[in-house]
Design a protein around this motif. Structure first.
Motif, PDB file in Angstrom:
ATOM      1  N   UNK A 406       0.827  -1.211   0.000  1.00 13.46           N
ATOM      2  CA  UNK A 406       0.000   0.000   0.000  1.00 13.46           C
ATOM      3  C   UNK A 406       0.861   1.261   0.000  1.00 13.46           C
ATOM      4  N   UNK A 407       2.170   1.058   0.070  1.00  8.22           N
ATOM      5  CA  UNK A 407       3.101   2.191   0.044  1.00  8.22           C
ATOM      6  C   UNK A 407       3.724   2.351  -1.338  1.00  8.22           C
ATOM      7  N   UNK A 408       4.359   3.484  -1.570  1.00 11.88           N
ATOM      8  CA  UNK A 408       5.035   3.706  -2.851  1.00 11.88           C
ATOM      9  C   UNK A 408       5.979   4.896  -2.792  1.00 11.88           C
ATOM     10  N   UNK A 409       7.065   4.739  -2.027  1.00 14.09           N
ATOM     11  CA  UNK A 409       7.998   5.868  -1.903  1.00 14.09           C
ATOM     12  C   UNK A 409       9.087   5.765  -2.972  1.00 14.09           C
ATOM     13  N   UNK A 410      10.002   4.818  -2.812  1.00 14.63           N
ATOM     14  CA  UNK A 410      11.019   4.608  -3.850  1.00 14.63           C
ATOM     15  C   UNK A 410      11.251   3.104  -3.979  1.00 14.63           C
ATOM     16  N   UNK A 411      11.791   2.688  -5.134  1.00 14.45           N
ATOM     17  CA  UNK A 411      12.181   1.292  -5.335  1.00 14.45           C
ATOM     18  C   UNK A 411      13.555   1.292  -5.987  1.00 14.45           C
ATOM     19  N   UNK A 412      14.354   0.269  -5.676  1.00 15.21           N
ATOM     20  CA  UNK A 412      15.661   0.113  -6.314  1.00 15.21           C
ATOM     21  C   UNK A 412      15.628  -1.100  -7.225  1.00 15.21           C
ATOM     22  N   UNK A 413      16.291  -0.999  -8.376  1.00 10.16           N
ATOM     23  CA  UNK A 413      16.340  -2.135  -9.301  1.00 10.16           C
ATOM     24  C   UNK A 413      17.789  -2.349  -9.728  1.00 10.16           C
ATOM     25  N   UNK A 414      18.352  -3.481  -9.343  1.00 16.79           N
ATOM     26  CA  UNK A 414      19.712  -3.827  -9.761  1.00 16.79           C
ATOM     27  C   UNK A 414      19.622  -4.581 -11.080  1.00 16.79           C
ATOM     28  N   UNK A 415      19.954  -3.913 -12.150  1.00 17.10           N
ATOM     29  CA  UNK A 415      19.948  -4.501 -13.484  1.00 17.10           C
ATOM     30  C   UNK A 415      20.977  -3.742 -14.315  1.00 17.10           C
ATOM     31  N   UNK A 416      21.470  -4.390 -15.382  1.00 16.68           N
ATOM     32  CA  UNK A 416      22.354  -3.657 -16.307  1.00 16.68           C
ATOM     33  C   UNK A 416      21.623  -3.333 -17.601  1.00 16.68           C
ATOM     34  N   UNK A 417      20.330  -3.652 -17.667  1.00 14.89           N
ATOM     35  CA  UNK A 417      19.586  -3.490 -18.916  1.00 14.89           C
ATOM     36  C   UNK A 417      18.851  -2.152 -18.939  1.00 14.89           C
ATOM     37  N   UNK A 418      19.117  -1.365 -19.970  1.00 16.59           N
ATOM     38  CA  UNK A 418      18.426  -0.088 -20.094  1.00 16.59           C
ATOM     39  C   UNK A 418      16.931  -0.296 -20.363  1.00 16.59           C
ATOM     40  N   UNK A 433      12.415   5.770  -8.824  1.00 15.93           N
ATOM     41  CA  UNK A 433      12.977   4.471  -9.221  1.00 15.93           C
ATOM     42  C   UNK A 433      14.493   4.646  -9.300  1.00 15.93           C
ATOM     43  N   UNK A 434      15.212   3.863  -8.522  1.00 18.07           N
ATOM     44  CA  UNK A 434      16.669   3.989  -8.480  1.00 18.07           C
ATOM     45  C   UNK A 434      17.252   2.772  -9.198  1.00 18.07           C
ATOM     46  N   UNK A 435      17.858   3.021 -10.341  1.00 15.46           N
ATOM     47  CA  UNK A 435      18.426   1.917 -11.129  1.00 15.46           C
ATOM     48  C   UNK A 435      19.882   1.710 -10.703  1.00 15.46           C
ATOM     49  N   UNK A 436      20.207   0.441 -10.435  1.00 12.78           N
ATOM     50  CA  UNK A 436      21.594   0.115 -10.091  1.00 12.78           C
ATOM     51  C   UNK A 436      21.957   0.411  -8.653  1.00 12.78           C
ATOM     52  N   UNK A 437      20.935   0.692  -7.848  1.00 13.74           N
ATOM     53  CA  UNK A 437      21.232   0.937  -6.426  1.00 13.74           C
ATOM     54  C   UNK A 437      19.959   0.694  -5.601  1.00 13.74           C
ATOM     55  N   UNK A 438      20.114   0.895  -4.298  1.00 15.29           N
ATOM     56  CA  UNK A 438      19.015   0.646  -3.355  1.00 15.29           C
ATOM     57  C   UNK A 438      17.953   1.750  -3.431  1.00 15.29           C
ATOM     58  N   UNK A 439      16.738   1.467  -2.934  1.00 17.18           N
ATOM     59  CA  UNK A 439      15.698   2.513  -2.918  1.00 17.18           C
ATOM     60  C   UNK A 439      16.046   3.642  -1.966  1.00 17.18           C
ATOM     61  N   UNK A 440      17.038   3.400  -1.125  1.00 14.72           N
ATOM     62  CA  UNK A 440      17.409   4.359  -0.075  1.00 14.72           C
ATOM     63  C   UNK A 440      18.219   5.537  -0.612  1.00 14.72           C
ATOM     64  N   UNK A 441      18.534   5.523  -1.917  1.00 12.58           N
ATOM     65  CA  UNK A 441      19.323   6.615  -2.475  1.00 12.58           C
ATOM     66  C   UNK A 441      18.487   7.891  -2.563  1.00 12.58           C
ATOM     67  N   UNK A 442      19.038   8.969  -2.033  1.00  8.61           N
ATOM     68  CA  UNK A 442      18.369  10.262  -2.181  1.00  8.61           C
ATOM     69  C   UNK A 442      19.418  11.351  -2.308  1.00  8.61           C
TER      70      UNK A 442
END
Ligand code: NAD
Length: 479
Positions: A406-418, A433-442
């Motif tokens: 039910x939440x939606x603040x940030x998500x991290x996705x570790x992938x090398x695919x554009x 959406x944080x690509x290549x790192x954790x959702x905790x990046x700000x």
């Protein structure tokens, strides 16, 4: 003034001046129970005076020359830089945050004020030609942004300086007076910020820092002279405030149970080290700490081994120690709650891969697998050093799992695919959406905030300045 001294109560800030009230409140360190500071508590009459002063200066504040606002913000950045170590120690003491992270928070607050000074200079409205249509020929629109008025800022305990900075800097940048109500557990760094703000040339009434208990905060929330409420904290408190003042302009920065997705093409070593650290930084007490780790089957065993090893190597202990990475939670009660949620999941069949123990206010970094979908550690915000590992068969399943919240603040996705990166950006129901790192990046200048029950509105200097203002158009005729 000595930071952390306990002999005399620290004053609060009423309309830019130090003041003392009718009571004192001690602030304790959750690691060892030590009293690390005492502050004076404003009376209801003083709360009223602060609001009256903010209201009285409202027009003057909106007309304040940009260079005065920008210079005040730049001054705060300079003074925070000069007093960085002292303030980091204060944050660490009042919050229990390891000194390493406390230094990082001061560094971020300095950036926040610097960005505020820069954005203040850029925020000048725009001119629109209206002769795009024959009927508007000869007309021109000047579009400026005007502050709604004085801001009530209510802030949480977990970033007691930088989240206050994220309210103060944009308010001053747009020319809005601000009344700050810091978290009762961690008011001391906001009071030091008051000290620094008082050194600036801002007019009287432009800011107050009122460390009032929650039962004295409702008069602030309800007062019509504070038309903006900028709240960061938990959902139940945030929504009850919003519901109680439907006619006010309320922004809510709330919680989450952030997910990190680790796909089969990820750099597993990097992903494991980042997830381990950012599930546990500040003992997991960040609204974007990694709580759910969603791993593609093909790499799940290899990744989980690396993750458990990385979690095991984190240094837990005394927040004053330079080497400590994971310190106590804000209170023993908070740690007991987190422990009980872990036990509940284990009783329901979850496997404990690491941690799961508690010593006073400290919970050891905990990793759970095979967690039932309805367990609190899966569905609610843990706000503690606990992560759950979920296996999925495909990217489709991974993104569905992220959105199953039910939440939606940030998500991290570790992938090398554009391609997958852009797909994540399209499909994930989050504010970032944080690509290549954790959702905790700000990064403090970027737009930051949630969807669903993670909030309404955006912070990040420019975005917050837009939230605090409305567009006003002036049409010039006969040109
Ligand atoms: P909280 O909701 O308990 O308290 C937040 C603030 O609200 C405090 O200053 C508190 O004193 C005040 N408050 C409580 N009751 C009030 C009332 N009735 N009237 C007026 N003010 C009242 O939150 P917390 O425990 O301090 O912080 C943790 C929460 O904050 C977590 O849910 C976390 O996710 C969230 N958070 C969100 C962000 C974000 O930017 N989205 C950032 C940090 C923390």
């Amino acid at each position: 003034m000595d930071v952390g001294r306990t002999s005399e109560p620290r004053p609060f800030w009423l309309a830019g001046r130090p003041a003392t009230g009718d009571a004192e409140q001690a602030v304790t360190n959750s690691h060892d129970g030590r009293v690390v500071g005492v502050h004076s508590v404003p009376t209801p009459e003083q709360v009223e005076q602060a609001v009256a002063a903010a209201d009285a200066v409202r027009k003057r504040a909106a007309a304040l020359p940009i260079h005065v606002r920008a210079e005040a913000l730049a001054h705060v950045a300079r003074r925070l830089t000069e007093r960085a170590e002292e303030i980091a120690r204060l944050i660490s003491e009042e919050n229990g945050k390891p000194i390493f992270w406390a230094r990082g928070e001061v560094g971020r607050a300095i950036s926040t004020f610097r960005f505020g000074a820069e954005e203040a200079r850029r925020f000048s409205g725009e001119v629109q030609r209206l002769d795009t249509e024959p009927a508007a020929q000869g007309r021109l629109a000047y579009v400026s942004r005007v502050p709604y008025g004085p801001v009530l800022a209510i802030t949480p305990f977990n970033f007691p300086l930088n989240l206050v900075a994220h309210k103060v800097a944009p308010a001053i940048a747009v020319g809005a007076p601000i009344v700050i109500k810091p978290a009762p557990a961690t008011p001391l760094s906001a009071l030091v910020l008051g000290e620094i703000l008082a050194e600036t040339d801002l007019p009287e009434g432009m800011f107050s820092v009122l460390p009032v208990p929650n039962d004295r905060a409702s008069s602030l929330v309800e007062d019509p002279r504070l038309p903006v409420v900028s709240f960061t904290g938990s959902g139940p408190v945030g929504y009850s405030i919003m519901d109680s003042v439907p006619r006010k302009h309320v922004t809510l920065e709330l919680g989450g149970n952030a997910a990190a997705v680790v796909l089969a093409d990820a750099d597993l070593e990097w992903a494991a080290s980042r997830v381990a650290l950012f599930s546990n930084y500040q003992a997991g007490q960040s609204c974007i700490a990694v709580q759910r780790v969603i791993v593609e089957d093909a790499v799940a065993d290899a990744f989980t081994d690396k993750l458990v090893a990385a979690v095991g190597s984190l240094v837990t202990g005394d927040p004053a120690d330079d080497k400590t990475q994971v310190g106590p939670l804000v209170s023993e009660d908070a740690a007991v709650r987190v422990e009980s949620w872990v036990n509940e999941a284990v009783s329901a069949g979850a496997r404990l891969l690491a941690g799961g123990t508690r010593d006073g206010a400290t919970v050891t970094p905990t990793v759970l697998a095979d967690v039932p979908a309805d367990a609190k550690v899966a569905r609610e915000e843990v706000f503690g050093p606990v992560m759950i590992v979920q296996r999925v068969a495909s990217v489709d399943e991974a993104f569905a799992a992220v959105n199953d919240s039910r939440y939606g603040l940030q998500a991290g996705v570790f992938t090398r695919s554009l391609d997958v990166a852009f797909r994540a950006n399209r499909e994930l129901e989050v504010g970032g959406v944080i690509i290549g790192d954790v959702p905790s990046y700000r990064a403090d200048q970027m737009p930051y905030g949630g969807v669903k029950e993670s909030g309404v509105g955006r912070e990040g200097l420019r975005s917050a300045m837009e939230d605090l203002t409305y567009e006003k158009v002036m049409v010039l005729t006969g040109l």
